[in-house]
Design a protein around this motif. Structure first.
Motif, PDB file in Angstrom:
ATOM      1  N   LEU A  36       0.822  -1.208   0.000  1.00 12.15           N
ATOM      2  CA  LEU A  36       0.000   0.000   0.000  1.00 12.15           C
ATOM      3  C   LEU A  36       0.858   1.260   0.000  1.00 12.15           C
ATOM      4  CD1 LEU A  36      -2.929  -1.007   2.356  1.00 12.15           C
ATOM      5  CD2 LEU A  36      -2.968  -0.765  -0.125  1.00 12.15           C
ATOM      6  N   ALA A  37       2.042   1.209   0.603  1.00  9.95           N
ATOM      7  CA  ALA A  37       2.949   2.352   0.574  1.00  9.95           C
ATOM      8  C   ALA A  37       3.440   2.633  -0.843  1.00  9.95           C
ATOM      9  CB  ALA A  37       4.134   2.113   1.500  1.00  9.95           C
ATOM     10  N   ILE A  38       3.499   1.618  -1.676  1.00  8.64           N
ATOM     11  CA  ILE A  38       3.895   1.789  -3.075  1.00  8.64           C
ATOM     12  C   ILE A  38       2.711   2.268  -3.911  1.00  8.64           C
ATOM     13  CG2 ILE A  38       4.664   0.564  -5.148  1.00  8.64           C
ATOM     14  CD1 ILE A  38       6.234  -1.307  -3.221  1.00  8.64           C
ATOM     15  N   ILE A  39       1.537   1.701  -3.660  1.00  7.95           N
ATOM     16  CA  ILE A  39       0.360   1.999  -4.485  1.00  7.95           C
ATOM     17  C   ILE A  39      -0.254   3.364  -4.149  1.00  7.95           C
ATOM     18  CG2 ILE A  39      -2.013   1.267  -4.979  1.00  7.95           C
ATOM     19  CD1 ILE A  39      -1.066  -1.596  -4.824  1.00  7.95           C
ATOM     20  N   ASN A  40      -0.326   3.725  -2.873  1.00  9.01           N
ATOM     21  CA  ASN A  40      -1.018   4.947  -2.465  1.00  9.01           C
ATOM     22  C   ASN A  40      -0.504   6.229  -3.118  1.00  9.01           C
ATOM     23  OD1 ASN A  40      -2.999   3.726  -0.938  1.00  9.01           O
ATOM     24  ND2 ASN A  40      -1.829   3.835   0.956  1.00  9.01           N
ATOM     25  N   PRO A  41       0.812   6.435  -3.285  1.00 10.25           N
ATOM     26  CA  PRO A  41       1.258   7.664  -3.945  1.00 10.25           C
ATOM     27  C   PRO A  41       0.765   7.805  -5.395  1.00 10.25           C
ATOM     28  CG  PRO A  41       3.076   6.650  -2.789  1.00 10.25           C
ATOM     29  CD  PRO A  41       1.943   5.682  -2.743  1.00 10.25           C
ATOM     30  N   LEU A  42       0.400   6.702  -6.010  1.00  9.75           N
ATOM     31  CA  LEU A  42      -0.124   6.755  -7.381  1.00  9.75           C
ATOM     32  C   LEU A  42      -1.566   7.267  -7.429  1.00  9.75           C
ATOM     33  CD1 LEU A  42       1.199   3.311  -8.664  1.00  9.75           C
ATOM     34  CD2 LEU A  42       2.145   5.572  -9.140  1.00  9.75           C
ATOM     35  N   GLN A  43      -2.239   7.298  -6.280  1.00  7.53           N
ATOM     36  CA  GLN A  43      -3.624   7.720  -6.140  1.00  7.53           C
ATOM     37  C   GLN A  43      -4.555   6.979  -7.101  1.00  7.53           C
ATOM     38  OE1 GLN A  43      -3.379  11.961  -6.662  1.00  7.53           O
ATOM     39  NE2 GLN A  43      -2.624  12.271  -4.598  1.00  7.53           N
ATOM     40  N   PRO A  44      -4.566   5.647  -7.001  1.00  7.82           N
ATOM     41  CA  PRO A  44      -5.444   4.882  -7.882  1.00  7.82           C
ATOM     42  C   PRO A  44      -6.894   4.926  -7.400  1.00  7.82           C
ATOM     43  CG  PRO A  44      -4.354   3.405  -6.383  1.00  7.82           C
ATOM     44  CD  PRO A  44      -3.806   4.788  -6.114  1.00  7.82           C
ATOM     45  N   THR A  45      -7.793   4.567  -8.288  1.00  5.81           N
ATOM     46  CA  THR A  45      -9.201   4.442  -7.961  1.00  5.81           C
ATOM     47  C   THR A  45      -9.431   3.066  -7.346  1.00  5.81           C
ATOM     48  OG1 THR A  45      -9.735   5.819  -9.859  1.00  5.81           O
ATOM     49  CG2 THR A  45     -11.526   4.551  -8.913  1.00  5.81           C
ATOM     50  N   ASP A  46     -10.135   3.028  -6.231  1.00  6.99           N
ATOM     51  CA  ASP A  46     -10.441   1.762  -5.563  1.00  6.99           C
ATOM     52  C   ASP A  46     -11.660   1.150  -6.238  1.00  6.99           C
ATOM     53  OD1 ASP A  46     -10.429  -0.326  -3.779  1.00  6.99           O
ATOM     54  OD2 ASP A  46     -11.346   0.811  -2.152  1.00  6.99           O
ATOM     55  N   ILE A  47     -11.523  -0.064  -6.740  1.00  5.93           N
ATOM     56  CA  ILE A  47     -12.624  -0.776  -7.375  1.00  5.93           C
ATOM     57  C   ILE A  47     -13.103  -1.840  -6.403  1.00  5.93           C
ATOM     58  CG2 ILE A  47     -13.309  -2.204  -9.330  1.00  5.93           C
ATOM     59  CD1 ILE A  47     -10.987  -0.944 -10.880  1.00  5.93           C
ATOM     60  N   VAL A  48     -14.344  -1.748  -5.995  1.00  5.60           N
ATOM     61  CA  VAL A  48     -14.881  -2.694  -5.017  1.00  5.60           C
ATOM     62  C   VAL A  48     -15.846  -3.621  -5.744  1.00  5.60           C
ATOM     63  CG1 VAL A  48     -16.047  -2.956  -2.808  1.00  5.60           C
ATOM     64  CG2 VAL A  48     -14.684  -0.923  -3.249  1.00  5.60           C
ATOM     65  N   LYS A  49     -15.290  -4.608  -6.448  1.00  7.81           N
ATOM     66  CA  LYS A  49     -16.092  -5.591  -7.173  1.00  7.81           C
ATOM     67  C   LYS A  49     -16.088  -6.933  -6.483  1.00  7.81           C
ATOM     68  CE  LYS A  49     -15.544  -4.035 -11.958  1.00  7.81           C
ATOM     69  NZ  LYS A  49     -15.042  -4.448 -13.271  1.00  7.81           N
ATOM     70  N   TYR A  50     -15.008  -7.225  -5.798  1.00  2.00           N
ATOM     71  CA  TYR A  50     -14.807  -8.574  -5.287  1.00  2.00           C
ATOM     72  C   TYR A  50     -14.559  -8.533  -3.784  1.00  2.00           C
ATOM     73  CZ  TYR A  50     -13.667  -8.627 -10.217  1.00  2.00           C
ATOM     74  OH  TYR A  50     -13.689  -8.433 -11.558  1.00  2.00           O
ATOM     75  N   SER A  51     -15.094  -9.503  -3.074  1.00  2.00           N
ATOM     76  CA  SER A  51     -14.921  -9.535  -1.623  1.00  2.00           C
ATOM     77  C   SER A  51     -13.558 -10.093  -1.222  1.00  2.00           C
ATOM     78  CB  SER A  51     -16.026 -10.371  -0.989  1.00  2.00           C
ATOM     79  OG  SER A  51     -15.969 -11.698  -1.468  1.00  2.00           O
ATOM     80  N   TYR A  52     -12.906 -10.842  -2.090  1.00  2.00           N
ATOM     81  CA  TYR A  52     -11.648 -11.504  -1.737  1.00  2.00           C
ATOM     82  C   TYR A  52     -10.428 -10.896  -2.417  1.00  2.00           C
ATOM     83  CZ  TYR A  52     -12.715 -13.815  -6.153  1.00  2.00           C
ATOM     84  OH  TYR A  52     -13.048 -14.059  -7.454  1.00  2.00           O
ATOM     85  N   ILE A  53     -10.621  -9.818  -3.183  1.00  2.00           N
ATOM     86  CA  ILE A  53      -9.520  -9.149  -3.868  1.00  2.00           C
ATOM     87  C   ILE A  53      -9.639  -7.646  -3.643  1.00  2.00           C
ATOM     88  CG2 ILE A  53      -8.409  -8.681  -6.087  1.00  2.00           C
ATOM     89  CD1 ILE A  53      -9.838 -11.151  -7.195  1.00  2.00           C
ATOM     90  N   LYS A  54      -8.537  -6.998  -3.320  1.00  2.00           N
ATOM     91  CA  LYS A  54      -8.485  -5.541  -3.313  1.00  2.00           C
ATOM     92  C   LYS A  54      -7.990  -5.137  -4.694  1.00  2.00           C
ATOM     93  CE  LYS A  54      -9.420  -4.460   0.963  1.00  2.00           C
ATOM     94  NZ  LYS A  54     -10.467  -3.575   1.382  1.00  2.00           N
ATOM     95  N   LEU A  55      -8.812  -4.437  -5.446  1.00  2.00           N
ATOM     96  CA  LEU A  55      -8.488  -4.092  -6.822  1.00  2.00           C
ATOM     97  C   LEU A  55      -8.466  -2.577  -6.967  1.00  2.00           C
ATOM     98  CD1 LEU A  55      -7.960  -5.418  -9.586  1.00  2.00           C
ATOM     99  CD2 LEU A  55     -10.400  -5.267 -10.017  1.00  2.00           C
ATOM    100  N   TYR A  56      -7.383  -2.071  -7.555  1.00  2.00           N
ATOM    101  CA  TYR A  56      -7.202  -0.642  -7.771  1.00  2.00           C
ATOM    102  C   TYR A  56      -6.917  -0.415  -9.247  1.00  2.00           C
ATOM    103  CZ  TYR A  56      -6.350  -0.754  -2.730  1.00  2.00           C
ATOM    104  OH  TYR A  56      -6.445  -0.965  -1.391  1.00  2.00           O
ATOM    105  N   GLN A  57      -7.287   0.770  -9.740  1.00  2.00           N
ATOM    106  CA  GLN A  57      -7.033   1.089 -11.138  1.00  2.00           C
ATOM    107  C   GLN A  57      -6.464   2.491 -11.250  1.00  2.00           C
ATOM    108  OE1 GLN A  57     -10.434   0.818 -13.699  1.00  2.00           O
ATOM    109  NE2 GLN A  57      -9.201   1.047 -15.537  1.00  2.00           N
TER     110      GLN A  57
END
Length: 57
Positions: free
Chosen positions: A8-29
């Motif tokens: 998350l420290a790597i992903i957060n600076p990119l400011q991705p959009t959080d996609i909440v489609k799946y209960s078992y996967i955290k998916l960002y775009q």
């Protein structure tokens, strides 16, 4: 839990959009890029990739 914080420290600076489609996967775009965080293990990784490939064509 430490690995999740590091990822998350790597992903957060990119400011991705959080996609909440799946209960078992955290998916960002961010643009054309998809970032997925799944549980540890070969089966979980495979299920995550199959789910992403099937639903994001």
């Amino acid at each position: 839990m430490q690995l999740k914080k590091k990822i998350l420290a790597i992903i957060n600076p990119l400011q991705p959009t959080d996609i909440v489609k799946y209960s078992y996967i955290k998916l960002y775009q961010k643009g054309d890029w998809l970032f997925a965080i799944s549980k540890i293990g070969l089966v979980n990784k495979t299920m995550t990739l199959i789910t992403i490939f099937n639903n994001n064509n």
